[in-house]
Motif scaffolding. Structure first.
Motif, PDB file in Angstrom:
ATOM      1  N   GLY A   1     -11.446 -10.962   6.758  1.00 18.60           N
ATOM      2  CA  GLY A   1     -12.354  -9.830   6.908  1.00 18.60           C
ATOM      3  C   GLY A   1     -11.617  -8.556   7.263  1.00 18.60           C
ATOM      4  O   GLY A   1     -11.953  -7.465   6.777  1.00 18.60           O
ATOM      5  N   ILE A   2     -10.590  -8.660   8.116  1.00 16.29           N
ATOM      6  CA  ILE A   2      -9.776  -7.494   8.459  1.00 16.29           C
ATOM      7  C   ILE A   2      -9.081  -6.953   7.220  1.00 16.29           C
ATOM      8  O   ILE A   2      -9.062  -5.738   6.967  1.00 16.29           O
ATOM      9  CB  ILE A   2      -8.745  -7.862   9.547  1.00 16.29           C
ATOM     10  CG1 ILE A   2      -9.467  -8.219  10.850  1.00 16.29           C
ATOM     11  CG2 ILE A   2      -7.768  -6.702   9.772  1.00 16.29           C
ATOM     12  CD1 ILE A   2      -8.540  -8.713  11.945  1.00 16.29           C
ATOM     13  N   ILE A   3      -8.518  -7.861   6.426  1.00 17.97           N
ATOM     14  CA  ILE A   3      -7.831  -7.438   5.203  1.00 17.97           C
ATOM     15  C   ILE A   3      -8.809  -6.775   4.237  1.00 17.97           C
ATOM     16  O   ILE A   3      -8.501  -5.749   3.609  1.00 17.97           O
ATOM     17  CB  ILE A   3      -7.130  -8.645   4.536  1.00 17.97           C
ATOM     18  CG1 ILE A   3      -6.016  -9.158   5.453  1.00 17.97           C
ATOM     19  CG2 ILE A   3      -6.569  -8.262   3.173  1.00 17.97           C
ATOM     20  CD1 ILE A   3      -5.384 -10.449   4.989  1.00 17.97           C
ATOM     21  N   ALA A   4     -10.022  -7.333   4.138  1.00 19.73           N
ATOM     22  CA  ALA A   4     -11.031  -6.739   3.251  1.00 19.73           C
ATOM     23  C   ALA A   4     -11.412  -5.340   3.719  1.00 19.73           C
ATOM     24  O   ALA A   4     -11.563  -4.410   2.913  1.00 19.73           O
ATOM     25  CB  ALA A   4     -12.266  -7.631   3.206  1.00 19.73           C
ATOM     26  N   ALA A   5     -11.550  -5.176   5.045  1.00 17.30           N
ATOM     27  CA  ALA A   5     -11.901  -3.856   5.584  1.00 17.30           C
ATOM     28  C   ALA A   5     -10.782  -2.850   5.333  1.00 17.30           C
ATOM     29  O   ALA A   5     -11.043  -1.677   4.995  1.00 17.30           O
ATOM     30  CB  ALA A   5     -12.182  -3.971   7.078  1.00 17.30           C
ATOM     31  N   ILE A   6      -9.532  -3.292   5.477  1.00 17.60           N
ATOM     32  CA  ILE A   6      -8.402  -2.400   5.236  1.00 17.60           C
ATOM     33  C   ILE A   6      -8.346  -1.997   3.765  1.00 17.60           C
ATOM     34  O   ILE A   6      -8.076  -0.847   3.416  1.00 17.60           O
ATOM     35  CB  ILE A   6      -7.081  -3.074   5.660  1.00 17.60           C
ATOM     36  CG1 ILE A   6      -7.114  -3.376   7.161  1.00 17.60           C
ATOM     37  CG2 ILE A   6      -5.896  -2.186   5.325  1.00 17.60           C
ATOM     38  CD1 ILE A   6      -7.429  -2.202   8.035  1.00 17.60           C
ATOM     39  N   GLY A   7      -8.625  -2.975   2.875  1.00 19.07           N
ATOM     40  CA  GLY A   7      -8.639  -2.645   1.446  1.00 19.07           C
ATOM     41  C   GLY A   7      -9.682  -1.600   1.119  1.00 19.07           C
ATOM     42  O   GLY A   7      -9.433  -0.647   0.364  1.00 19.07           O
ATOM     43  N   THR A   8     -10.866  -1.766   1.715  1.00 21.37           N
ATOM     44  CA  THR A   8     -11.920  -0.759   1.529  1.00 21.37           C
ATOM     45  C   THR A   8     -11.477   0.584   2.071  1.00 21.37           C
ATOM     46  O   THR A   8     -11.733   1.637   1.478  1.00 21.37           O
ATOM     47  CB  THR A   8     -13.208  -1.216   2.249  1.00 21.37           C
ATOM     48  OG1 THR A   8     -13.606  -2.481   1.742  1.00 21.37           O
ATOM     49  CG2 THR A   8     -14.324  -0.208   2.051  1.00 21.37           C
ATOM     50  N   GLY A   9     -10.766   0.561   3.219  1.00 17.85           N
ATOM     51  CA  GLY A   9     -10.287   1.799   3.832  1.00 17.85           C
ATOM     52  C   GLY A   9      -9.303   2.545   2.961  1.00 17.85           C
ATOM     53  O   GLY A   9      -9.346   3.776   2.860  1.00 17.85           O
ATOM     54  N   VAL A  10      -8.399   1.822   2.313  1.00 16.43           N
ATOM     55  CA  VAL A  10      -7.424   2.472   1.428  1.00 16.43           C
ATOM     56  C   VAL A  10      -8.145   3.144   0.265  1.00 16.43           C
ATOM     57  O   VAL A  10      -7.829   4.276  -0.115  1.00 16.43           O
ATOM     58  CB  VAL A  10      -6.392   1.439   0.926  1.00 16.43           C
ATOM     59  CG1 VAL A  10      -5.512   2.058  -0.154  1.00 16.43           C
ATOM     60  CG2 VAL A  10      -5.547   0.936   2.088  1.00 16.43           C
ATOM     61  N   ASP A  11      -9.134   2.452  -0.309  1.00 20.67           N
ATOM     62  CA  ASP A  11      -9.918   3.054  -1.394  1.00 20.67           C
ATOM     63  C   ASP A  11     -10.554   4.361  -0.948  1.00 20.67           C
ATOM     64  O   ASP A  11     -10.538   5.368  -1.680  1.00 20.67           O
ATOM     65  CB  ASP A  11     -11.026   2.088  -1.845  1.00 20.67           C
ATOM     66  CG  ASP A  11     -10.477   0.901  -2.609  1.00 20.67           C
ATOM     67  OD1 ASP A  11      -9.319   0.999  -3.080  1.00 20.67           O
ATOM     68  OD2 ASP A  11     -11.180  -0.104  -2.741  1.00 20.67           O
ATOM     69  N   GLN A  12     -11.097   4.374   0.262  1.00 22.77           N
ATOM     70  CA  GLN A  12     -11.770   5.574   0.756  1.00 22.77           C
ATOM     71  C   GLN A  12     -10.778   6.700   1.032  1.00 22.77           C
ATOM     72  O   GLN A  12     -11.090   7.879   0.827  1.00 22.77           O
ATOM     73  CB  GLN A  12     -12.571   5.222   2.005  1.00 22.77           C
ATOM     74  CG  GLN A  12     -13.737   4.282   1.713  1.00 22.77           C
ATOM     75  CD  GLN A  12     -14.408   3.759   2.968  1.00 22.77           C
ATOM     76  OE1 GLN A  12     -13.944   4.008   4.079  1.00 22.77           O
ATOM     77  NE2 GLN A  12     -15.503   3.019   2.795  1.00 22.77           N
ATOM     78  N   GLN A  13      -9.591   6.352   1.492  1.00 29.89           N
ATOM     79  CA  GLN A  13      -8.571   7.381   1.710  1.00 29.89           C
ATOM     80  C   GLN A  13      -8.116   7.984   0.382  1.00 29.89           C
ATOM     81  O   GLN A  13      -7.818   9.181   0.296  1.00 29.89           O
ATOM     82  CB  GLN A  13      -7.393   6.786   2.461  1.00 29.89           C
ATOM     83  CG  GLN A  13      -7.723   6.446   3.913  1.00 29.89           C
ATOM     84  CD  GLN A  13      -6.577   5.751   4.613  1.00 29.89           C
ATOM     85  OE1 GLN A  13      -5.655   6.392   5.076  1.00 29.89           O
ATOM     86  NE2 GLN A  13      -6.646   4.428   4.678  1.00 29.89           N
ATOM     87  N   VAL A  14      -8.069   7.164  -0.646  1.00 30.67           N
ATOM     88  CA  VAL A  14      -7.727   7.678  -1.983  1.00 30.67           C
ATOM     89  C   VAL A  14      -8.799   8.654  -2.464  1.00 30.67           C
ATOM     90  O   VAL A  14      -8.489   9.697  -3.053  1.00 30.67           O
ATOM     91  CB  VAL A  14      -7.558   6.501  -2.979  1.00 30.67           C
ATOM     92  CG1 VAL A  14      -7.470   7.023  -4.419  1.00 30.67           C
ATOM     93  CG2 VAL A  14      -6.316   5.688  -2.637  1.00 30.67           C
TER      94      VAL A  14
ATOM     95  N   VAL B   1       0.842  -1.205   0.000  1.00 30.36           N
ATOM     96  CA  VAL B   1       0.000   0.000   0.000  1.00 30.36           C
ATOM     97  C   VAL B   1       0.869   1.245   0.000  1.00 30.36           C
ATOM     98  O   VAL B   1       0.629   2.201  -0.757  1.00 30.36           O
ATOM     99  CB  VAL B   1      -0.946  -0.008   1.226  1.00 30.36           C
ATOM    100  CG1 VAL B   1      -1.591   1.364   1.429  1.00 30.36           C
ATOM    101  CG2 VAL B   1      -2.020  -1.062   1.056  1.00 30.36           C
ATOM    102  N   LEU B   2       1.901   1.239   0.855  1.00 23.59           N
ATOM    103  CA  LEU B   2       2.800   2.394   0.944  1.00 23.59           C
ATOM    104  C   LEU B   2       3.457   2.695  -0.397  1.00 23.59           C
ATOM    105  O   LEU B   2       3.483   3.849  -0.861  1.00 23.59           O
ATOM    106  CB  LEU B   2       3.865   2.104   2.008  1.00 23.59           C
ATOM    107  CG  LEU B   2       4.907   3.202   2.251  1.00 23.59           C
ATOM    108  CD1 LEU B   2       4.246   4.432   2.863  1.00 23.59           C
ATOM    109  CD2 LEU B   2       6.012   2.687   3.167  1.00 23.59           C
TER     110      LEU B   2
END
Length: 507
Positions: A407-420, A361-362
């Motif tokens: 599920g944690i990984i899926a939530a984090i992936g969604t979070g990165v999209d939202q930060q973008v 991600v970084l």
């Protein structure tokens, strides 16, 4: 610059993030994470009811099995209903086929419920005709109404006449026709008035179980296995309570059925006795039931210091009464072992995968924006989300299994999209006067969070469907995904927006 920095540090969204982050780290330091069977290892058994049942009956089956397995001292149990005929039982830290077969026998052998008074069994689970919904009063007293058969009511009326306050005992799967070998302190407690309710002159618990179930209790005085085996002649099983465990192995080598109950820190002698006997009660006989008149509609009452305890006690009695007359039999149709060594590999691989995901991600965010001021906060926010999710999981003792980690990984992936989305909105504005620019920032943040909340709402709706209707492995995935999304939209995403505005000079 200092004014803007001070404003950022005292922003309530940043403070909220820090509080949750510190709280999660403290929780993880004090309460270690608990892991599911696919990580800690154990056995999974698939049981099937002899015919399809409705949801209420299926929930009763789950509650009954949970109580019975807990009574046997089996720990780290997960029991889940799947559909109207399948029950999935997962027991962690079970590594031998002998242990698994014991659990299988518990599942397949329907529990036997006894009602006993003055050493006489006046009813069993077959005599429980109806169990009403338990009631909790404002003073935290509770009552569980139920109806017994006419034959049981008549027998009980004769036994109980003129004995108000005497103890009424209920048992679920007691060790009938057994020899119990116990330390002297437990023997003395069983032979005292501790279990006599409001009638010190009534027979002691030791006398009652000896007469009702042919249970012989002896004090352990360094007897050998051969001496204990001789005492157990004619008995179906031997129950060893807090005595040297090597006796269990020696007795089992003589082809004797043995149950071993160890002493545990913080567990009182009274609790050990209740566990060994499957005892519920004793309950004090009310004046109305000591008249000698048969009454089929009766109730068990009690009181508790608070409503939560009252709910738990009443719910336990309700489940025990219902399970004694459970109308469906279970058959184990599948059994699978999961190695704890394999589980440790899963845990290590999940950690490496998480770290690799954060690094990816970084790097991707940096190459997309060519700006470390954006890449580092995005990756850091994802890390903060993981810590908060894990802290919450430790706080509520949620068992993390592989679907939960997914599920944690899926939530984090969604979070990165939202930060973008937030970052793109901040970078899309044009330079203008301060007032116009501020209005533009607020407008763009509004657009970004509209997209974020809409995305979160659809994700939560979809995962809620899985959480409610598709229990089992999908339940952990749905729960952690919903938890991650909620933490994101309520805590980390607003904080990231403030940090991004500060770093990009938009505030």
């Amino acid at each position: 610059m200092k004014k803007r920095t001070k404003k950022l540090l005292f922003n309530w969204r940043i403070i909220l993030l820090i509080l949750f982050l510190v709280g999660s780290i403290a929780t993880l330091a004090l309460k270690p994470l608990t892991f599911g069977i696919d990580i800690s290892g154990g056995v999974a058994l698939v049981a099937q009811t002899e015919h399809p049942v409705d949801s209420d009956t299926m929930q009763l089956v789950v509650d009954s099995l949970q109580k019975r397995l807990n009574t046997l001292g089996v720990r780290d149990i997960t029991i889940e209903a799947q559909g109207n005929q399948i029950v999935l039982v997962k027991v962690a830290n079970v590594s031998t086929e002998e242990q698994a077969n014991q659990i299988k026998a518990v599942i397949e052998n329907q529990g036997v419920f006894y009602m006993e008074f003055n050493g006489e069994i006046f009813g069993t689970g077959k005599d429980v005709e109806y169990v009403g919904i338990y009631q909790i009063k404002s003073d935290n007293s509770w009552a569980v109404p139920f109806r017994i058969s006419k034959a049981a009511a008549e027998k009980f009326a004769k036994l109980a006449e003129g004995k108000p306050g005497w103890p009424v005992d209920m048992f679920l799967d007691p060790p009938v026709n057994s020899l119990m070998v116990v330390p002297d302190n437990i023997y003395r407690l069983m032979n005292s008035t501790e279990f006599n309710a409001q009638a010190p002159n009534a027979p002691t618990l030791l006398e009652r179980i000896t007469k009702a179930f042919n249970i012989t209790v002896v004090t352990y005085a360094n007897q050998s296995a051969e001496e204990i085996a001789k005492l157990a002649q004619g008995k179906d099983k031997i129950v060893l309570i807090n005595v040297p465990q090597e006796l269990q192995t020696e007795l089992e080598n003589m082809n004797l059925t043995v149950r071993y109950i160890p002493g545990e820190p913080g567990v009182s002698d009274r609790q050990i006795i209740i566990k060994a006997l499957g005892l519920y009660g004793p309950y004090s006989l009310g004046e109305g039931l000591a008249s000698g008149q048969p009454q089929q509609d009766v109730q068990i009452t009690g009181s508790a210091p608070d409503r939560l305890t009252a709910e738990r006690e009443a719910s336990t009695i309700y489940t025990v009464l219902k399970s004694g007359s459970l109308p469906v039999k279970l058959n184990v149709v599948g059994m699978e072992f999961i190695s704890p060594r394999l589980g440790e590999n899963f845990k290590t691989q999940a950690l490496y995968a998480g770290l690799a995901a954060l690094m990816t991600v970084l790097i991707i965010i940096y190459y997309h924006y060519r700006n470390w001021k954006i890449a580092i906060p995005v990756a850091s926010t994802s890390l903060f989300e993981v810590i908060i999710i894990l802290g919450f999981a430790a706080l509520i003792n949620w068992n993390l299994d592989l679907p939960s980690i997914a599920g944690i990984i899926a939530a984090i992936g969604t979070g990165v999209d939202q930060q973008v989305v937030i970052t793109d909105e901040l970078l899309s504005g044009e330079r203008s006067e301060r007032i116009t620019r501020r209005a533009s920032v607020l407008k763009r943040m509004g657009r970004a969070f509209f997209v974020i909340f809409a995305s979160a709402a659809t994700t939560i709706a979809a995962m809620s469907f899985l959480l409610v209707y598709f229990v089992g492995t999908l339940k952990g995935f749905a729960f952690t995904t919903i938890l991650g999304v909620l933490i994101g939209i309520l805590i980390t995403r607003p904080a990231y927006a403030e940090i991004a505005k500060y770093l990009l000079g938009e505030d």
